[in-house]
Write an enzyme that holds these catalytic residues in place. Sequence first.
Site, mmCIF file in Angstrom:
data_model
loop_
_atom_site.group_PDB
_atom_site.id
_atom_site.type_symbol
_atom_site.label_atom_id
_atom_site.label_comp_id
_atom_site.label_asym_id
_atom_site.label_seq_id
_atom_site.Cartn_x
_atom_site.Cartn_y
_atom_site.Cartn_z
ATOM 1 C CG ASP A 108 30.538 -37.614 21.616
ATOM 2 O OD1 ASP A 108 30.775 -36.429 21.931
ATOM 3 O OD2 ASP A 108 31.436 -38.482 21.547
ATOM 4 C CD GLU A 168 20.542 -24.402 -12.498
ATOM 5 O OE1 GLU A 168 21.387 -24.795 -13.341
ATOM 6 O OE2 GLU A 168 19.959 -23.312 -12.584
ATOM 7 C CD GLU A 213 26.602 -28.956 -13.367
ATOM 8 O OE1 GLU A 213 26.064 -28.307 -14.281
ATOM 9 O OE2 GLU A 213 27.804 -28.863 -13.084
ATOM 10 C CD GLU A 221 25.414 -30.189 -17.069
ATOM 11 O OE1 GLU A 221 26.338 -29.927 -17.884
ATOM 12 O OE2 GLU A 221 24.469 -29.406 -16.881
ATOM 13 C CD GLU A 231 21.756 -29.304 -13.898
ATOM 14 O OE1 GLU A 231 20.769 -28.536 -13.931
ATOM 15 O OE2 GLU A 231 22.864 -29.013 -14.384
ATOM 16 C CG HIS A 289 25.091 -23.314 -11.975
ATOM 17 N ND1 HIS A 289 24.846 -23.727 -13.270
ATOM 18 C CD2 HIS A 289 26.436 -23.310 -11.826
ATOM 19 C CE1 HIS A 289 26.000 -23.957 -13.876
ATOM 20 N NE2 HIS A 289 26.974 -23.711 -13.020
ATOM 21 N NE ARG A 312 24.503 -21.679 -19.461
ATOM 22 C CZ ARG A 312 23.393 -21.217 -20.022
ATOM 23 N NH1 ARG A 312 23.473 -20.280 -20.952
ATOM 24 N NH2 ARG A 312 22.196 -21.671 -19.664
ATOM 25 C CD GLU A 361 22.473 -19.977 -13.495
ATOM 26 O OE1 GLU A 361 21.563 -20.729 -13.880
ATOM 27 O OE2 GLU A 361 23.446 -19.641 -14.215
ATOM 28 N NE ARG A 417 27.402 -19.794 -15.175
ATOM 29 C CZ ARG A 417 26.855 -20.882 -15.708
ATOM 30 N NH1 ARG A 417 25.541 -21.088 -15.570
ATOM 31 N NH2 ARG A 417 27.573 -21.756 -16.356
#
Length: 486
Positions: free
Chosen positions: A66, A145, A147, A225, A233, A282, A353, A375, A377
């Site tokens: 549905d 990636e 987390e 992490e 991670e 990421h 980063r 990548e 992020r």
Amino acid sequence: MPYKVIGGKATQIKYSSDEVFSRIKHESIKFIDLQFTGLTGRFHHTTISADTFTPDQMEDGLPKLDGSSIVGFTDIADSDLILKPDPSTFAIIPWLTEKKTARLLCDVYWGGGRGRLESDPRGICQKAEAFVKTQGFDFSNWGPEVEFFVFDKVHWDVLTPYKGQSYSIESSESPWSQEGTGYPMGLQEGYYPSTPSDTLAPFRNECVDVLNDNFGILCDNHHHEVATAGQCEIDIKYDLMTNSADGAQSYKYVVRNVAQQFGKVATMMPKPISMDAGSGMHTNVSLWKKDENTFYDKDEVLELSQTGRYFCGGVMEHAKGLTAITNPTTNSYHRLVPGYEAPVYIAWSSSNRSATIRIPGHFKGEKYAYMKRMEYRVPDPASNPYLVFSAVLAAGLDGIKKKMEPGDPVKEDIYKMTKSERKKHGIDTLPANLGRALDELESDRKYLNPIFSNEVLDKIIDLERRDHREIAIRPHPHEFYLYFDV
């Protein structure tokens, strides 16, 4: 959903319908869990008896849905939908042992032979995968990636709004724990600690075993992490586009269920703990022609080809509106603040980063050409990976089509730049909240139309504006601390 990697190309080893029915018989499967993803990214399922499952149902689908009861699918006046299982996604669910159960991911179709449901996220991703080929590429590889946090217990009170609202988190790893291991982690001090501080290694080991052995999702690394209180991670091998999105959804499903087996609770909420690192997703991507990674060029800066530069330029150009898809919750924007390794500034770099885009530079040379990638992020694990990959791809391909230059890579820590320094470098910022992100998406959406219909984009915007209003009309508990005595 097993696959093998040949050169740079990840090739799925597909089960046929006949092989699935053979395994059902050989493994004495009692039930089949039909799983699919809603527009907002939530996993749904319905379960049928294996005894009644037929090859015709595998081929034509089952009238089991549905659509008006799934957020973002259909309204009540036209809600008969079909679930069509994909035999290549067959997997045995290891925690359902008493009545042995296997799962199949499903595509969603309209009833009455009217074709694919436009708001089926898996269908959107498959459409994006086909669009790549019309743009001169054979395929794309994707590696998310993801987390997440694993807590001992979580309590919240949101059903008594006139009394006030609150939540509490219990974790034996946290500095506020009353019954910890004796080795608590401070805020932002959780990256790669050894045992006994890291209490979740056995949990992650079990997740990896289940993902590898039962779901065919290859994991090559896992770790604690940056945040305290159980941030983890598990890295999964890159794959073709839809396969990778299937893998990300299955990954979240496995993590939650294994956590329950351990007497814990896992969450993909981007920022559950204030003043600490949040969880990201990421997203790594590269475009390929036959066995050639078109993002690699040994003679260019960071060995990133002109095609790769244009792709980055497109993602940067559309980054503000993209956040409404890559960061679709109000909580997402508590993560996107300076100082916690979360990207805020629209720029690209290598090992930096603090930029939204990173070109990983661990290895150089043609031997590692297959690893050259972008990548991104910004995305977080609350997002729908089918939509994230599709939207990032659309932005990057628009950059290639229109030859959008990303400018020079930024080597400095952008967090430490002044506003005038950022302006000098031409560095803009992401939206500060979900409402602004939705405004940006509304004004910058044309590039998405080859993959996303306007109707689907309207649904995404309406659903997220509803969430934004839900939070905007409610006082925050911390506001009492700040303003009660005004």
